[in-house]
Design an enzyme around this catalytic site. Structure first.
Site, mmCIF file in Angstrom:
data_model
loop_
_atom_site.group_PDB
_atom_site.id
_atom_site.type_symbol
_atom_site.label_atom_id
_atom_site.label_comp_id
_atom_site.label_asym_id
_atom_site.label_seq_id
_atom_site.Cartn_x
_atom_site.Cartn_y
_atom_site.Cartn_z
ATOM 1 N N SER A 199 0.877 -1.355 0.027
ATOM 2 C CA SER A 199 -0.179 -0.028 -0.045
ATOM 3 C C SER A 199 1.021 1.277 -0.016
ATOM 4 C CB SER A 199 -0.818 -0.001 1.168
ATOM 5 O OG SER A 199 -1.580 1.057 1.447
ATOM 6 N N ALA A 200 0.595 2.053 -0.927
ATOM 7 C CA ALA A 200 1.376 3.263 -1.023
ATOM 8 C C ALA A 200 1.605 4.324 0.297
ATOM 9 C CB ALA A 200 1.027 4.373 -2.401
ATOM 10 N N CYS A 325 -11.147 0.825 21.028
ATOM 11 C CA CYS A 325 -12.304 1.184 21.925
ATOM 12 C C CYS A 325 -13.679 0.484 21.391
ATOM 13 C CB CYS A 325 -12.484 2.835 21.965
ATOM 14 S SG CYS A 325 -13.530 3.125 22.975
#
Ligand SMILES: *Cc1c(COP(=O)(O)O)cnc(C)c1O
Length: 385
Positions: A199-200, A325
Protein backbone atom coordinates in the site's frame (compact mmCIF):
# COMPACT_ATOMS: atom_id res chain seq x y z
CA UNK A 1 4.04 23.38 20.55
CA UNK A 2 6.24 21.26 18.33
CA UNK A 3 4.41 18.19 17.05
CA UNK A 4 6.12 14.83 16.76
CA UNK A 5 4.64 12.12 14.56
CA UNK A 6 5.52 8.60 15.71
CA UNK A 7 2.66 6.75 14.07
CA UNK A 8 4.25 5.91 10.73
CA UNK A 9 2.85 2.37 10.79
CA UNK A 10 -0.66 3.85 10.58
CA UNK A 11 0.23 6.11 7.69
CA UNK A 12 3.11 8.23 6.50
CA UNK A 13 3.38 11.77 5.27
CA UNK A 14 3.41 11.80 1.47
CA UNK A 15 6.97 12.63 0.46
CA UNK A 16 6.97 16.09 -1.15
CA UNK A 17 8.75 14.60 -4.17
CA UNK A 18 6.00 12.02 -4.64
CA UNK A 19 3.40 14.77 -4.35
CA UNK A 20 5.25 16.88 -6.90
CA UNK A 21 5.30 13.97 -9.36
CA UNK A 22 1.56 13.41 -8.92
CA UNK A 23 0.25 16.92 -9.31
CA UNK A 24 0.44 17.25 -13.08
CA UNK A 25 -1.69 14.11 -13.46
CA UNK A 26 -4.77 15.77 -11.98
CA UNK A 27 -5.53 18.51 -14.49
CA UNK A 28 -2.53 18.56 -16.82
CA UNK A 29 -2.23 14.98 -18.03
CA UNK A 30 -5.73 13.85 -17.13
CA UNK A 31 -6.63 11.30 -19.81
CA UNK A 32 -8.17 7.93 -19.09
CA UNK A 33 -5.43 5.31 -19.53
CA UNK A 34 -7.92 3.06 -21.36
CA UNK A 35 -8.47 5.69 -24.08
CA UNK A 36 -6.61 5.20 -27.33
CA UNK A 37 -6.03 8.89 -28.03
CA UNK A 38 -2.90 10.77 -27.02
CA UNK A 39 -4.44 12.04 -23.76
CA UNK A 40 -5.10 8.48 -22.68
CA UNK A 41 -1.79 7.14 -23.87
CA UNK A 42 0.17 9.75 -21.97
CA UNK A 43 -1.60 8.76 -18.76
CA UNK A 44 -1.09 5.10 -19.57
CA UNK A 45 2.64 5.58 -20.11
CA UNK A 46 3.00 7.19 -16.68
CA UNK A 47 1.04 4.35 -15.11
CA UNK A 48 3.12 1.70 -16.87
CA UNK A 49 6.30 3.39 -15.72
CA UNK A 50 5.10 2.98 -12.10
CA UNK A 51 4.24 -0.65 -12.80
CA UNK A 52 7.77 -1.21 -14.07
CA UNK A 53 9.30 0.51 -11.00
CA UNK A 54 7.14 -1.52 -8.60
CA UNK A 55 7.96 -4.80 -10.33
CA UNK A 56 11.68 -4.11 -10.50
CA UNK A 57 11.71 -3.24 -6.79
CA UNK A 58 10.66 -6.77 -5.76
CA UNK A 59 12.26 -8.72 -8.63
CA UNK A 60 8.96 -9.29 -10.44
CA UNK A 61 7.86 -8.41 -13.97
CA UNK A 62 5.37 -5.63 -14.80
CA UNK A 63 2.67 -8.11 -15.94
CA UNK A 64 2.64 -9.43 -12.39
CA UNK A 65 1.62 -6.09 -10.80
CA UNK A 66 -2.07 -5.22 -10.37
CA UNK A 67 -2.83 -1.75 -9.03
CA UNK A 68 -5.68 -1.62 -6.51
CA UNK A 69 -7.31 0.93 -4.23
CA UNK A 70 -5.53 -0.05 -1.00
CA UNK A 71 -3.65 -2.68 0.96
CA UNK A 72 -6.98 -3.87 2.30
CA UNK A 73 -8.30 -4.39 -1.22
CA UNK A 74 -5.13 -6.25 -2.24
CA UNK A 75 -5.53 -8.64 0.70
CA UNK A 76 -9.19 -9.23 -0.22
CA UNK A 77 -8.33 -9.76 -3.89
CA UNK A 78 -5.53 -12.19 -3.11
CA UNK A 79 -7.49 -14.37 -0.69
CA UNK A 80 -10.99 -14.26 -2.18
CA UNK A 81 -9.60 -14.12 -5.71
CA UNK A 82 -7.70 -17.38 -5.29
CA UNK A 83 -10.66 -19.03 -3.56
CA UNK A 84 -13.17 -18.03 -6.26
CA UNK A 85 -10.84 -18.92 -9.14
CA UNK A 86 -10.31 -22.35 -7.65
CA UNK A 87 -14.05 -22.94 -7.89
CA UNK A 88 -14.19 -24.21 -4.30
CA UNK A 89 -12.36 -27.42 -5.21
CA UNK A 90 -9.91 -26.89 -2.37
CA UNK A 91 -11.48 -25.22 0.62
CA UNK A 92 -8.81 -24.90 3.31
CA UNK A 93 -6.71 -21.82 4.11
CA UNK A 94 -3.90 -21.45 6.63
CA UNK A 95 -3.30 -18.04 8.18
CA UNK A 96 -2.01 -16.69 11.48
CA UNK A 97 -3.74 -15.36 14.57
CA UNK A 98 -2.05 -11.96 14.24
CA UNK A 99 -2.85 -10.99 10.65
CA UNK A 100 -4.28 -7.59 9.81
CA UNK A 101 -8.10 -7.45 9.86
CA UNK A 102 -8.08 -7.23 6.05
CA UNK A 103 -6.74 -10.80 5.93
CA UNK A 104 -8.65 -12.13 8.94
CA UNK A 105 -12.01 -10.85 7.73
CA UNK A 106 -11.44 -12.06 4.17
CA UNK A 107 -10.91 -15.48 5.75
CA UNK A 108 -14.03 -15.08 7.91
CA UNK A 109 -16.03 -14.24 4.80
CA UNK A 110 -14.85 -17.42 3.11
CA UNK A 111 -15.57 -19.41 6.26
CA UNK A 112 -19.19 -18.40 5.81
CA UNK A 113 -19.16 -19.91 2.33
CA UNK A 114 -17.86 -23.21 3.60
CA UNK A 115 -14.10 -22.74 3.79
CA UNK A 116 -12.13 -24.11 6.72
CA UNK A 117 -9.53 -21.73 8.13
CA UNK A 118 -6.59 -22.70 10.36
CA UNK A 119 -5.41 -19.79 12.50
CA UNK A 120 -1.82 -20.63 13.42
CA UNK A 121 -0.92 -19.35 16.90
CA UNK A 122 2.31 -17.43 17.54
CA UNK A 123 4.99 -17.74 20.23
CA UNK A 124 5.86 -15.05 22.78
CA UNK A 125 7.84 -13.08 20.17
CA UNK A 126 5.04 -13.26 17.62
CA UNK A 127 6.62 -15.89 15.34
CA UNK A 128 4.42 -18.54 13.75
CA UNK A 129 5.83 -22.00 14.31
CA UNK A 130 6.73 -23.74 11.07
CA UNK A 131 5.75 -27.10 12.52
CA UNK A 132 2.25 -25.84 13.20
CA UNK A 133 1.94 -24.80 9.56
CA UNK A 134 3.17 -28.19 8.39
CA UNK A 135 0.75 -29.99 10.68
CA UNK A 136 -2.19 -27.93 9.46
CA UNK A 137 -1.59 -28.78 5.79
CA UNK A 138 -3.94 -31.23 4.12
CA UNK A 139 -4.76 -32.23 0.52
CA UNK A 140 -7.52 -29.67 0.73
CA UNK A 141 -5.20 -26.71 1.50
CA UNK A 142 -5.36 -24.04 -1.18
CA UNK A 143 -3.54 -21.07 0.33
CA UNK A 144 -1.22 -19.96 3.12
CA UNK A 145 -1.62 -16.27 4.00
CA UNK A 146 0.99 -15.14 6.50
CA UNK A 147 2.22 -11.58 6.77
CA UNK A 148 5.80 -10.42 6.27
CA UNK A 149 5.95 -8.24 9.38
CA UNK A 150 3.26 -7.50 11.91
CA UNK A 151 1.88 -3.97 12.01
CA UNK A 152 1.61 -3.81 15.80
CA UNK A 153 4.67 -5.55 17.17
CA UNK A 154 6.94 -5.49 14.12
CA UNK A 155 7.94 -9.17 14.25
CA UNK A 156 9.31 -10.35 10.90
CA UNK A 157 8.12 -13.87 10.06
CA UNK A 158 10.39 -16.59 8.64
CA UNK A 159 8.83 -16.02 5.22
CA UNK A 160 11.43 -17.85 3.15
CA UNK A 161 10.77 -21.02 5.13
CA UNK A 162 7.03 -20.51 4.80
CA UNK A 163 7.44 -20.03 1.05
CA UNK A 164 9.41 -23.25 0.87
CA UNK A 165 6.75 -25.20 2.75
CA UNK A 166 4.07 -23.78 0.45
CA UNK A 167 6.05 -24.75 -2.64
CA UNK A 168 6.80 -28.27 -1.47
CA UNK A 169 3.12 -28.85 -0.86
CA UNK A 170 1.86 -27.14 -4.01
CA UNK A 171 0.00 -24.48 -2.03
CA UNK A 172 -0.21 -20.78 -2.92
CA UNK A 173 1.56 -18.38 -0.59
CA UNK A 174 0.10 -14.89 -0.02
CA UNK A 175 2.13 -12.43 2.02
CA UNK A 176 0.76 -9.16 3.37
CA UNK A 177 3.82 -6.95 2.91
CA UNK A 178 2.10 -3.66 3.65
CA UNK A 179 4.45 -2.93 6.56
CA UNK A 180 7.63 -4.06 4.83
CA UNK A 181 7.32 -2.90 1.20
CA UNK A 182 9.75 0.01 0.90
CA UNK A 183 11.10 -0.58 4.40
CA UNK A 184 13.02 -3.84 4.13
CA UNK A 185 14.23 -5.57 0.98
CA UNK A 186 11.86 -7.99 -0.75
CA UNK A 187 12.66 -10.48 -3.50
CA UNK A 188 9.57 -12.45 -4.52
CA UNK A 189 11.63 -15.32 -5.92
CA UNK A 190 13.90 -15.61 -2.91
CA UNK A 191 10.86 -15.73 -0.62
CA UNK A 192 8.89 -17.95 -2.98
CA UNK A 193 5.75 -15.90 -2.66
CA UNK A 194 2.84 -16.14 -5.14
CA UNK A 195 0.79 -13.14 -4.05
CA UNK A 196 1.94 -10.04 -2.20
CA UNK A 197 0.02 -6.99 -0.96
CA UNK A 198 1.44 -3.46 -0.58
CA UNK A 199 0.00 0.00 0.00
CA UNK A 200 1.44 3.37 -1.10
CA UNK A 201 0.54 5.39 2.00
CA UNK A 202 2.73 3.22 4.22
CA UNK A 203 5.85 4.18 2.24
CA UNK A 204 5.45 7.95 1.84
CA UNK A 205 3.10 7.66 -1.13
CA UNK A 206 -0.54 8.80 -1.31
CA UNK A 207 -3.53 7.14 0.37
CA UNK A 208 -6.00 5.14 -1.70
CA UNK A 209 -3.63 3.17 -3.90
CA UNK A 210 -2.24 -0.31 -3.39
CA UNK A 211 -0.87 -3.15 -5.43
CA UNK A 212 -1.10 -6.88 -5.62
CA UNK A 213 1.82 -8.84 -6.98
CA UNK A 214 0.50 -12.01 -8.61
CA UNK A 215 3.02 -14.54 -9.83
CA UNK A 216 2.63 -15.50 -13.50
CA UNK A 217 0.40 -18.55 -13.79
CA UNK A 218 -1.42 -18.05 -10.47
CA UNK A 219 -5.16 -17.97 -11.15
CA UNK A 220 -7.35 -15.43 -9.37
CA UNK A 221 -10.85 -14.09 -10.03
CA UNK A 222 -11.62 -10.38 -9.78
CA UNK A 223 -13.71 -9.16 -6.85
CA UNK A 224 -14.55 -5.85 -8.55
CA UNK A 225 -16.03 -6.31 -12.02
CA UNK A 226 -17.26 -3.98 -14.74
CA UNK A 227 -14.24 -3.22 -16.88
CA UNK A 228 -11.13 -4.79 -18.35
CA UNK A 229 -8.52 -2.71 -16.52
CA UNK A 230 -5.55 -4.30 -14.74
CA UNK A 231 -5.52 -7.48 -16.86
CA UNK A 232 -9.27 -7.85 -16.20
CA UNK A 233 -8.54 -8.45 -12.52
CA UNK A 234 -9.56 -5.10 -11.06
CA UNK A 235 -12.22 -3.13 -12.91
CA UNK A 236 -12.20 0.66 -12.31
CA UNK A 237 -10.55 3.56 -14.08
CA UNK A 238 -7.11 3.58 -12.53
CA UNK A 239 -6.08 6.23 -10.01
CA UNK A 240 -3.40 7.65 -12.29
CA UNK A 241 -2.12 10.42 -9.98
CA UNK A 242 -2.06 7.93 -7.10
CA UNK A 243 -0.20 5.33 -9.13
CA UNK A 244 2.34 7.95 -10.27
CA UNK A 245 2.84 8.98 -6.62
CA UNK A 246 3.22 5.33 -5.64
CA UNK A 247 5.88 4.84 -8.34
CA UNK A 248 7.80 7.90 -7.18
CA UNK A 249 7.57 6.74 -3.56
CA UNK A 250 9.05 3.38 -4.54
CA UNK A 251 11.87 5.09 -6.47
CA UNK A 252 12.68 7.14 -3.38
CA UNK A 253 12.57 4.09 -1.10
CA UNK A 254 14.91 2.24 -3.41
CA UNK A 255 17.49 5.01 -3.04
CA UNK A 256 16.99 5.57 0.69
CA UNK A 257 16.22 2.08 2.03
CA UNK A 258 19.67 1.03 3.27
CA UNK A 259 20.28 4.31 5.05
CA UNK A 260 16.80 4.36 6.58
CA UNK A 261 17.19 0.82 7.90
CA UNK A 262 20.47 1.83 9.58
CA UNK A 263 19.20 5.13 11.02
CA UNK A 264 15.87 3.79 12.24
CA UNK A 265 17.37 0.64 13.75
CA UNK A 266 19.80 2.77 15.76
CA UNK A 267 17.08 5.16 17.00
CA UNK A 268 14.72 2.27 17.71
CA UNK A 269 17.30 0.48 19.82
CA UNK A 270 18.26 3.67 21.64
CA UNK A 271 14.61 4.24 22.55
CA UNK A 272 14.10 0.62 23.65
CA UNK A 273 17.24 0.77 25.81
CA UNK A 274 16.04 4.05 27.32
CA UNK A 275 12.68 2.54 28.27
CA UNK A 276 14.24 -0.61 29.71
CA UNK A 277 16.68 1.38 31.84
CA UNK A 278 14.23 3.96 33.13
CA UNK A 279 10.80 2.35 33.43
CA UNK A 280 10.10 -0.67 35.61
CA UNK A 281 7.55 -3.24 34.48
CA UNK A 282 7.80 -2.23 30.85
CA UNK A 283 7.70 -5.16 28.46
CA UNK A 284 8.92 -4.99 24.89
CA UNK A 285 6.43 -6.68 22.58
CA UNK A 286 7.88 -8.55 19.61
CA UNK A 287 11.39 -9.83 19.04
CA UNK A 288 14.25 -7.50 20.06
CA UNK A 289 16.14 -7.90 16.76
CA UNK A 290 13.96 -9.63 14.16
CA UNK A 291 11.56 -6.71 14.00
CA UNK A 292 10.80 -3.82 11.67
CA UNK A 293 13.54 -1.17 11.87
CA UNK A 294 10.93 1.46 12.70
CA UNK A 295 8.80 -0.43 15.24
CA UNK A 296 8.80 0.01 19.00
CA UNK A 297 6.01 -1.57 21.05
CA UNK A 298 5.86 -1.72 24.83
CA UNK A 299 3.29 -2.84 27.35
CA UNK A 300 3.31 -0.92 30.60
CA UNK A 301 1.94 -2.67 33.63
CA UNK A 302 -0.75 -0.92 35.68
CA UNK A 303 -1.72 1.69 33.06
CA UNK A 304 -3.87 1.65 29.97
CA UNK A 305 -2.44 2.42 26.56
CA UNK A 306 -5.16 4.97 26.00
CA UNK A 307 -4.06 7.04 28.99
CA UNK A 308 -0.51 7.08 27.72
CA UNK A 309 -1.63 8.11 24.24
CA UNK A 310 -3.69 10.99 25.60
CA UNK A 311 -0.83 12.14 27.81
CA UNK A 312 1.59 11.99 24.90
CA UNK A 313 -0.84 13.80 22.64
CA UNK A 314 -1.00 16.66 25.11
CA UNK A 315 2.75 16.99 24.67
CA UNK A 316 2.34 16.94 20.88
CA UNK A 317 3.51 13.34 20.43
CA UNK A 318 1.46 10.98 18.24
CA UNK A 319 1.72 7.23 18.96
CA UNK A 320 -0.84 4.43 18.90
CA UNK A 321 -2.21 1.48 20.82
CA UNK A 322 -3.38 -1.87 19.52
CA UNK A 323 -6.32 -1.95 21.87
CA UNK A 324 -9.48 -0.68 20.31
CA UNK A 325 -12.36 1.15 21.87
CA UNK A 326 -15.62 -0.71 21.55
CA UNK A 327 -18.74 0.78 23.10
CA UNK A 328 -16.81 2.79 25.62
CA UNK A 329 -14.53 0.08 26.98
CA UNK A 330 -10.99 -0.63 25.88
CA UNK A 331 -10.67 -4.07 24.32
CA UNK A 332 -7.26 -5.67 24.71
CA UNK A 333 -5.22 -5.96 21.51
CA UNK A 334 -5.66 -9.38 19.87
CA UNK A 335 -2.04 -9.31 18.77
CA UNK A 336 -0.67 -8.62 22.25
CA UNK A 337 -2.98 -11.30 23.67
CA UNK A 338 -1.79 -13.76 21.01
CA UNK A 339 1.82 -13.41 22.23
CA UNK A 340 0.61 -14.47 25.66
CA UNK A 341 0.33 -11.20 27.58
CA UNK A 342 -2.43 -10.85 30.15
CA UNK A 343 -5.37 -8.51 29.54
CA UNK A 344 -3.88 -5.65 31.56
CA UNK A 345 -0.70 -5.69 29.49
CA UNK A 346 -2.71 -6.18 26.29
CA UNK A 347 -4.60 -3.00 27.16
CA UNK A 348 -1.42 -1.18 28.08
CA UNK A 349 0.48 -1.54 24.83
CA UNK A 350 1.80 1.50 23.03
CA UNK A 351 3.38 1.53 19.59
CA UNK A 352 5.87 4.14 18.43
CA UNK A 353 6.62 3.82 14.74
CA UNK A 354 9.45 5.90 13.33
CA UNK A 355 9.71 7.33 9.85
CA UNK A 356 11.81 9.15 7.30
CA UNK A 357 11.02 12.59 8.69
CA UNK A 358 11.80 11.95 12.36
CA UNK A 359 14.95 13.39 13.92
CA UNK A 360 17.05 12.08 16.78
CA UNK A 361 15.99 15.07 18.90
CA UNK A 362 12.37 14.04 18.46
CA UNK A 363 13.08 10.50 19.59
CA UNK A 364 15.01 11.77 22.62
CA UNK A 365 12.19 14.14 23.54
CA UNK A 366 9.56 11.41 23.13
CA UNK A 367 11.53 9.07 25.39
CA UNK A 368 11.96 11.72 28.07
CA UNK A 369 8.27 12.60 27.93
CA UNK A 370 7.22 8.94 28.10
CA UNK A 371 9.35 8.25 31.17
CA UNK A 372 7.81 11.18 33.04
CA UNK A 373 4.30 10.32 31.90
CA UNK A 374 4.41 6.66 32.94
CA UNK A 375 5.64 7.67 36.41
CA UNK A 376 2.83 10.20 36.75
CA UNK A 377 0.12 7.83 35.53
CA UNK A 378 1.26 5.03 37.81
CA UNK A 379 0.93 7.33 40.83
CA UNK A 380 -2.77 7.66 40.12
CA UNK A 381 -3.41 4.17 38.72
CA UNK A 382 -6.32 2.30 40.32
CA UNK A 383 -4.60 -0.92 39.23
CA UNK A 384 -1.80 -0.45 41.78
CA UNK A 385 -3.02 -1.63 45.14
C1 LIG B 1 -2.19 -0.69 6.81
C2 LIG B 1 -2.21 -2.15 6.62
C3 LIG B 1 -3.13 -2.76 5.75
C4 LIG B 1 -4.21 -1.97 5.06
O1 LIG B 1 -3.73 -1.11 4.07
P1 LIG B 1 -4.66 0.12 3.59
O2 LIG B 1 -3.99 0.62 2.35
O3 LIG B 1 -4.63 1.12 4.71
O4 LIG B 1 -6.01 -0.41 3.34
C5 LIG B 1 -3.07 -4.12 5.57
N1 LIG B 1 -2.15 -4.86 6.20
C6 LIG B 1 -1.24 -4.32 7.03
C7 LIG B 1 -0.23 -5.19 7.69
C8 LIG B 1 -1.24 -2.95 7.27
O5 LIG B 1 -0.35 -2.42 8.11
Amino acid sequence: MKKIYLDNAATTRTDPEALKAMIQYFSGIYGNPSSIHSFGQEAKNAMEHSRFIAADFINASPEEIIFTGSGTESDNLAIKGVAYANGFRKTHIITSAIEHHAVLESCHNLEQSGFKISYIPVDSYGFVKLDDIKKAISKNTLLISIMHANNEIGTIQPVEEIGKIARENDIYYHMDAVQTFGHINIDVDKIGVDLLSASAHKLYGPKGVGLLYKRKGVKISPIITGGSQEYKLRASTENVPGIVGFGKAIELSKILIENEIAVQTRLRDKFIKGVNENIKNAFLNGHPARRLPNNINFSFDFIEGEGILMGLDMEGIAASTGSACSSGIMEPSYVIKAIGRNSVLARGSVRFSLGRFNTEDEIDFALKTLIKLVKRLRKISPLIK
